[in-house]
Design a protein around this motif. Structure first.
Motif, PDB file in Angstrom:
ATOM      1  N   ARG A 194       5.585  13.492   4.265  1.00  0.00           N
ATOM      2  CA  ARG A 194       6.733  14.176   3.654  1.00  0.00           C
ATOM      3  C   ARG A 194       6.596  14.225   2.131  1.00  0.00           C
ATOM      4  N   LEU A 195       6.179  13.111   1.523  1.00  0.00           N
ATOM      5  CA  LEU A 195       6.007  13.099   0.066  1.00  0.00           C
ATOM      6  C   LEU A 195       4.896  14.048  -0.363  1.00  0.00           C
ATOM      7  N   SER A 196       3.855  14.131   0.436  1.00  0.00           N
ATOM      8  CA  SER A 196       2.755  15.053   0.144  1.00  0.00           C
ATOM      9  C   SER A 196       3.214  16.502   0.283  1.00  0.00           C
ATOM     10  N   ALA A 197       3.954  16.791   1.341  1.00  0.00           N
ATOM     11  CA  ALA A 197       4.468  18.153   1.540  1.00  0.00           C
ATOM     12  C   ALA A 197       5.420  18.558   0.416  1.00  0.00           C
ATOM     13  N   ALA A 198       6.134  17.574  -0.144  1.00  0.00           N
ATOM     14  CA  ALA A 198       7.037  17.841  -1.268  1.00  0.00           C
ATOM     15  C   ALA A 198       6.288  17.945  -2.588  1.00  0.00           C
ATOM     16  N   GLY A 199       4.985  17.702  -2.555  1.00  0.00           N
ATOM     17  CA  GLY A 199       4.170  17.814  -3.764  1.00  0.00           C
ATOM     18  C   GLY A 199       4.270  16.619  -4.691  1.00  0.00           C
ATOM     19  N   LEU A 200       4.717  15.461  -4.176  1.00  0.00           N
ATOM     20  CA  LEU A 200       4.928  14.296  -5.033  1.00  0.00           C
ATOM     21  C   LEU A 200       3.775  13.298  -5.016  1.00  0.00           C
ATOM     22  N   VAL A 201       2.961  13.317  -3.949  1.00  0.00           N
ATOM     23  CA  VAL A 201       1.801  12.438  -3.870  1.00  0.00           C
ATOM     24  C   VAL A 201       0.598  13.227  -3.378  1.00  0.00           C
ATOM     25  N   GLU A 202      -0.561  12.647  -3.620  1.00  0.00           N
ATOM     26  CA  GLU A 202      -1.826  13.226  -3.158  1.00  0.00           C
ATOM     27  C   GLU A 202      -2.616  12.132  -2.453  1.00  0.00           C
ATOM     28  N   ARG A 203      -3.286  12.522  -1.391  1.00  0.00           N
ATOM     29  CA  ARG A 203      -4.206  11.594  -0.720  1.00  0.00           C
ATOM     30  C   ARG A 203      -5.589  11.825  -1.300  1.00  0.00           C
ATOM     31  N   ARG A 204      -6.243  10.711  -1.615  1.00  0.00           N
ATOM     32  CA  ARG A 204      -7.596  10.780  -2.158  1.00  0.00           C
ATOM     33  C   ARG A 204      -8.500   9.898  -1.314  1.00  0.00           C
ATOM     34  N   ASN A 240     -10.779   6.970  -0.157  1.00  0.00           N
ATOM     35  CA  ASN A 240     -10.857   5.575  -0.579  1.00  0.00           C
ATOM     36  C   ASN A 240     -12.325   5.172  -0.584  1.00  0.00           C
ATOM     37  N   PRO A 241     -12.891   4.922  -1.757  1.00  0.00           N
ATOM     38  CA  PRO A 241     -14.310   4.568  -1.823  1.00  0.00           C
ATOM     39  C   PRO A 241     -14.635   3.241  -1.125  1.00  0.00           C
ATOM     40  N   SER A 242     -13.630   2.402  -0.911  1.00  0.00           N
ATOM     41  CA  SER A 242     -13.845   1.114  -0.253  1.00  0.00           C
ATOM     42  C   SER A 242     -13.676   1.183   1.265  1.00  0.00           C
ATOM     43  N   ASP A 243     -13.076   2.282   1.741  1.00  0.00           N
ATOM     44  CA  ASP A 243     -12.795   2.410   3.173  1.00  0.00           C
ATOM     45  C   ASP A 243     -12.807   3.888   3.526  1.00  0.00           C
ATOM     46  N   ARG A 244     -13.916   4.353   4.057  1.00  0.00           N
ATOM     47  CA  ARG A 244     -14.034   5.794   4.292  1.00  0.00           C
ATOM     48  C   ARG A 244     -13.067   6.305   5.355  1.00  0.00           C
ATOM     49  N   ARG A 245     -12.478   5.407   6.150  1.00  0.00           N
ATOM     50  CA  ARG A 245     -11.487   5.818   7.142  1.00  0.00           C
ATOM     51  C   ARG A 245     -10.102   5.979   6.517  1.00  0.00           C
ATOM     52  N   GLY A 246      -9.859   5.304   5.401  1.00  0.00           N
ATOM     53  CA  GLY A 246      -8.545   5.321   4.779  1.00  0.00           C
ATOM     54  C   GLY A 246      -8.509   6.202   3.552  1.00  0.00           C
ATOM     55  N   SER A 247      -7.334   6.314   3.005  1.00  0.00           N
ATOM     56  CA  SER A 247      -7.184   7.103   1.785  1.00  0.00           C
ATOM     57  C   SER A 247      -6.335   6.324   0.790  1.00  0.00           C
ATOM     58  N   LEU A 248      -6.468   6.731  -0.450  1.00  0.00           N
ATOM     59  CA  LEU A 248      -5.636   6.194  -1.519  1.00  0.00           C
ATOM     60  C   LEU A 248      -4.528   7.205  -1.773  1.00  0.00           C
ATOM     61  N   ILE A 249      -3.347   6.717  -2.008  1.00  0.00           N
ATOM     62  CA  ILE A 249      -2.204   7.585  -2.248  1.00  0.00           C
ATOM     63  C   ILE A 249      -1.858   7.466  -3.728  1.00  0.00           C
ATOM     64  N   ALA A 250      -1.877   8.593  -4.405  1.00  0.00           N
ATOM     65  CA  ALA A 250      -1.604   8.620  -5.843  1.00  0.00           C
ATOM     66  C   ALA A 250      -0.483   9.614  -6.124  1.00  0.00           C
ATOM     67  N   LEU A 251       0.182   9.430  -7.237  1.00  0.00           N
ATOM     68  CA  LEU A 251       1.217  10.378  -7.636  1.00  0.00           C
ATOM     69  C   LEU A 251       0.587  11.679  -8.087  1.00  0.00           C
ATOM     70  N   SER A 252       1.221  12.767  -7.740  1.00  0.00           N
ATOM     71  CA  SER A 252       0.856  14.066  -8.291  1.00  0.00           C
ATOM     72  C   SER A 252       1.584  14.191  -9.630  1.00  0.00           C
ATOM     73  N   PRO A 253       1.293  15.223 -10.401  1.00  0.00           N
ATOM     74  CA  PRO A 253       2.058  15.419 -11.634  1.00  0.00           C
ATOM     75  C   PRO A 253       3.568  15.517 -11.383  1.00  0.00           C
ATOM     76  N   ALA A 254       3.965  16.141 -10.281  1.00  0.00           N
ATOM     77  CA  ALA A 254       5.399  16.234  -9.958  1.00  0.00           C
ATOM     78  C   ALA A 254       5.965  14.853  -9.646  1.00  0.00           C
ATOM     79  N   GLY A 255       5.206  14.018  -8.935  1.00  0.00           N
ATOM     80  CA  GLY A 255       5.647  12.657  -8.646  1.00  0.00           C
ATOM     81  C   GLY A 255       5.760  11.834  -9.911  1.00  0.00           C
ATOM     82  N   GLU A 256       4.800  12.009 -10.812  1.00  0.00           N
ATOM     83  CA  GLU A 256       4.858  11.313 -12.098  1.00  0.00           C
ATOM     84  C   GLU A 256       6.104  11.722 -12.870  1.00  0.00           C
ATOM     85  N   SER A 257       6.464  12.992 -12.796  1.00  0.00           N
ATOM     86  CA  SER A 257       7.655  13.486 -13.484  1.00  0.00           C
ATOM     87  C   SER A 257       8.930  12.869 -12.902  1.00  0.00           C
ATOM     88  N   VAL A 258       8.994  12.758 -11.578  1.00  0.00           N
ATOM     89  CA  VAL A 258      10.161  12.139 -10.935  1.00  0.00           C
ATOM     90  C   VAL A 258      10.307  10.700 -11.401  1.00  0.00           C
TER      91      VAL A 258
END
Length: 152
Positions: free
Chosen positions: A75-85, A87-105
């Protein structure tokens, strides 16, 4: 019969409870303004504090199941607030980071908190940073003490 010390403790607890309720109310209002659930707002704050988070970290922090976190991140990704990237330590997983819109919130949210805290700090002439750090330390110590079963 309750004495003055009991009254003081009662007043302190009532004031602390009022702060907790007011903070929850503010989170609810700011979450609604951002178009997300309050849990999503808390997730955005954690991600902002850490730079990125994994789903497992979010689940632990928020007390959610992995499935609930996946749905929330979707839901947060669909709202444009986070991005999945990746994960260099776990190729099955992802890192969740703020998008510019999430940073603004989060920046807007923190600006509101900062304004209130600066005003209160100035009006009472107390360094709230030290007070809050001491309260947080005490609460963490209480939470970590496995031998204290009665709160004393």
């Amino acid at each position: 019969m309750a004495g003055p010390a009991d009254d003081e403790v009662g007043d302190l607890l009532a004031a602390f409870d009022a702060v907790v309720r007011a903070e929850k109310g503010l989170v609810a209002r700011l979450s609604a303004l951002a178009g997300i659930h309050e849990t999503g707002m808390r997730a955005l704050a954690l991600i902002s504090d850490t730079g990125y988070s994994t789903a497992t970290e979010l689940a632990g922090y928020l007390g959610l199941t992995s499935g609930a976190v996946t749905n929330m991140v979707d839901r947060l990704s669909a709202a444009g607030l986070v991005e999945r990237r990746p994960n260099p330590s776990d190729r099955r997983g992802s890192l969740i980071a703020l998008s510019p819109a999430g940073e603004s919130v989060i920046a807007g949210t923190r600006k509101r908190y900062a304004a209130v805290l600066r005003e209160v700090s100035a009006s009472v002439g107390v360094d709230l940073t030290s007070v809050f750090n001491d309260v947080a330390t005490g609460l963490l110590q209480q939470a970590a003490d496995p031998t204290d079963t009665d709160g004393s």
